[in-house]
Design a protein around this motif. Structure first.
Motif, short mmCIF file in Angstrom:
data_model
loop_
_atom_site.label_atom_id
_atom_site.label_comp_id
_atom_site.label_asym_id
_atom_site.label_seq_id
_atom_site.Cartn_x
_atom_site.Cartn_y
_atom_site.Cartn_z
N ILE A 244 -37.44 2.16 -7.86
CA ILE A 244 -37.16 3.59 -7.82
C ILE A 244 -35.65 3.78 -7.80
CG2 ILE A 244 -39.31 4.21 -6.65
CD1 ILE A 244 -37.76 4.30 -4.01
N SER A 245 -35.22 5.01 -8.03
CA SER A 245 -33.80 5.33 -8.02
C SER A 245 -33.31 5.58 -6.59
CB SER A 245 -33.54 6.58 -8.87
OG SER A 245 -33.94 6.36 -10.21
N PRO A 246 -32.01 5.41 -6.33
CA PRO A 246 -31.49 5.60 -4.97
C PRO A 246 -31.79 6.97 -4.38
CG PRO A 246 -29.87 4.48 -6.33
CD PRO A 246 -30.98 4.89 -7.25
N ALA A 247 -31.88 8.01 -5.21
CA ALA A 247 -32.12 9.36 -4.70
C ALA A 247 -33.60 9.63 -4.43
CB ALA A 247 -31.58 10.40 -5.68
N ASP A 248 -34.50 8.80 -4.92
CA ASP A 248 -35.93 9.09 -4.82
C ASP A 248 -36.45 9.17 -3.39
OD1 ASP A 248 -36.17 9.37 -7.52
OD2 ASP A 248 -36.93 7.36 -7.90
N THR B 191 -40.32 12.94 -11.93
CA THR B 191 -40.27 13.00 -13.39
C THR B 191 -39.92 14.38 -13.92
OG1 THR B 191 -42.67 13.38 -13.45
CG2 THR B 191 -41.90 11.11 -13.67
N GLY B 192 -39.66 15.33 -13.03
CA GLY B 192 -39.24 16.65 -13.45
C GLY B 192 -40.36 17.55 -13.94
N LYS B 193 -41.61 17.15 -13.71
CA LYS B 193 -42.73 18.00 -14.11
C LYS B 193 -42.81 19.26 -13.24
CE LYS B 193 -44.37 15.33 -17.35
NZ LYS B 193 -44.37 15.76 -18.78
N ILE C 111 -40.77 1.92 1.38
CA ILE C 111 -40.22 2.52 0.16
C ILE C 111 -38.74 2.16 0.01
CG2 ILE C 111 -39.56 4.73 -0.88
CD1 ILE C 111 -42.20 5.87 0.21
N LYS C 112 -37.99 2.28 1.10
CA LYS C 112 -36.57 1.99 1.04
C LYS C 112 -36.28 0.48 1.03
CE LYS C 112 -35.30 6.27 3.43
NZ LYS C 112 -34.70 6.86 4.66
N GLY C 113 -37.07 -0.28 1.79
CA GLY C 113 -36.79 -1.70 1.94
C GLY C 113 -37.38 -2.57 0.85
N THR C 114 -38.37 -2.06 0.13
CA THR C 114 -39.00 -2.85 -0.94
C THR C 114 -38.84 -2.19 -2.30
OG1 THR C 114 -40.62 -3.77 0.61
CG2 THR C 114 -41.14 -3.92 -1.74
N LEU C 115 -39.35 -0.99 -2.47
CA LEU C 115 -39.27 -0.32 -3.77
C LEU C 115 -37.82 -0.12 -4.21
CD1 LEU C 115 -42.03 2.46 -3.61
CD2 LEU C 115 -42.20 0.12 -4.47
N LEU C 116 -37.00 0.38 -3.29
CA LEU C 116 -35.60 0.65 -3.63
C LEU C 116 -34.84 -0.65 -3.84
CD1 LEU C 116 -33.41 2.74 -4.09
CD2 LEU C 116 -32.98 2.76 -1.63
N VAL C 117 -35.02 -1.61 -2.95
CA VAL C 117 -34.31 -2.88 -3.05
C VAL C 117 -34.68 -3.63 -4.32
CG1 VAL C 117 -34.07 -5.17 -2.01
CG2 VAL C 117 -33.95 -3.12 -0.57
N GLU C 118 -35.96 -3.56 -4.72
CA GLU C 118 -36.43 -4.24 -5.93
C GLU C 118 -36.10 -3.45 -7.20
OE1 GLU C 118 -37.78 -7.20 -6.17
OE2 GLU C 118 -37.82 -7.60 -4.01
#
Length: 251
Positions: free
Chosen positions: A204-208, A171-173, A194-201
Motif C-alpha cells: 500500500i502507499s504511505p498515505a493509505d 482508488t478514487g471511486k 497494516i502499517k507493519g506488514t502491508l506498508l513495509v512490504e
C-alpha cells in the motif's frame, strides 16, 4: 419474510453464483437481470430522499448489554443528534444498537437487510427497512447513500464492508468518505499489521493507513465525519454539532 421450514436451503446469491448442476441457469440468468434491476430501482426509490446519512457496521453476534452494544447505541444517538440518518444492515447486535440509538434520539433509523440461509429479520428499531436478495445491490446502497462509515467490532462481514470501502476510497471511486473504527483495543492490532506488514512490504502507499480513523469516543467520530465532508449541507450539521455540545455542557 420466511421462517421455519419455509426458509429455502439456498439464497438467491448462491443460486446466481453457483455454476454446478443442470444448464437451467443458461435460461434463468437473463431473467435474474430483471430481478436485480428491480432491487436497484426499489433501493434508489426508497432511499433517495434521505438526509445526509452514515452507515454503522458491526457484529450481529454482539449481545445486548455488552460494551460494544452500548457503544453502538451511543454512536447511533450521537449521529442522529446532529442530523444524520443512521443506516445499518438491519439485523441484531451492533446493528440493532445503532438503530436503537438513532431512534431514541429522534433520528431516522434505516435497516438494509439481506436474505441469509438462516432466519433473520429486521430489528425492531428500524423505521425504514428494505430486504435485499443480492449482496452487491445492498452494498451499492450502503455506499451511495452514506457520507461515511463507522465500523464497530465485527467478523468477516464487517471486515468485508470495511476493506471494500477503503478500496473504493483508495482508488478514487468515492471521495471525502471518512471511515471511523470504533474500539481501539479491538482494531489497533489490525492497524499495526497494516502499517507493519502491508506498508513495509510495499503493498500500500504511505498515505493509505491515514484513510482509517481510530477512536473510542462517539463524539470524536462525529467530528471526524463532519470535518471530512465539505458539502454545503455540512454547514447545517456543523451548527447542530455545536448546539448539541453546548446542550450537553449546559451552556
Amino acid at each position: 419474510m420466511l421462517r421455519g421450514d419455509l426458509v429455502p436451503d439456498s439464497t438467491h446469491d448462491q443460486r446466481l453464483l453457483d455454476r454446478k448442476g443442470p444448464t437451467d441457469w443458461l435460461h434463468m440468468d437473463p431473467w435474474r437481470v430483471l430481478r436485480i434491476q428491480a432491487e436497484f430501482v426499489e433501493g434508489f426509490g426508497s432511499l433517495a430522499d434521505l438526509p445526509p446519512a452514515v452507515t454503522v457496521f458491526g457484529s450481529a453476534r454482539t449481545s445486548r448489554g455488552s460494551a460494544d452494544y452500548d457503544m453502538g447505541v451511543r454512536v447511533g444517538h450521537a449521529l442522529a443528534k446532529v442530523g444524520y440518518a443512521v443506516i445499518t444492515g438491519g439485523g441484531p447486535g451492533v446493528m440493532e444498537a445503532a438503530n436503537k440509538g438513532a431512534l431514541e434520539a429522534g433520528g431516522i433509523s434505516v435497516g438494509l437487510g439481506i436474505e441469509l440461509p438462516h432466519e433473520q429479520r429486521l430489528n425492531e428499531y428500524v423505521d425504514l427497512g428494505i430486504e435485499f436478495r443480492y449482496f452487491f445491490v445492498r452494498k451499492t446502497m450502503f455506499v451511495k447513500y452514506s457520507e461515511a462509515f463507522v465500523v464497530l467490532p465485527g467478523g468477516f462481514g464487517t471486515l468485508d464492508e470495511l476493506f471494500e470501502a477503503v478500496t473504493l476510497v483508495q482508488t478514487g471511486k468515492i471521495t471525502k468518505f471518512p471511515i471511523v473504527l470504533m474500539g481501539t483495543t479491538y482494531w489497533q492490532p489490525l492497524l499495526d499489521w497494516i502499517k507493519g506488514t502491508l506498508l513495509v512490504e510495499g503493498m500500500i502507499s504511505p498515505a493509505d493507513p491515514e484513510l482509517l480513523h481510530l477512536t473510542d469516543d462517539p463524539d470524536e467520530a462525529v467530528r471526524i465525519i463532519v470535518e471530512s465532508n465539505s458539502k454545503p449541507e455540512q454547514e447545517i450539521i456543523e451548527a447542530r454539532v455545536r448546539a448539541a455540545s453546548e446542550e450537553e455542557n449546559g451552556t
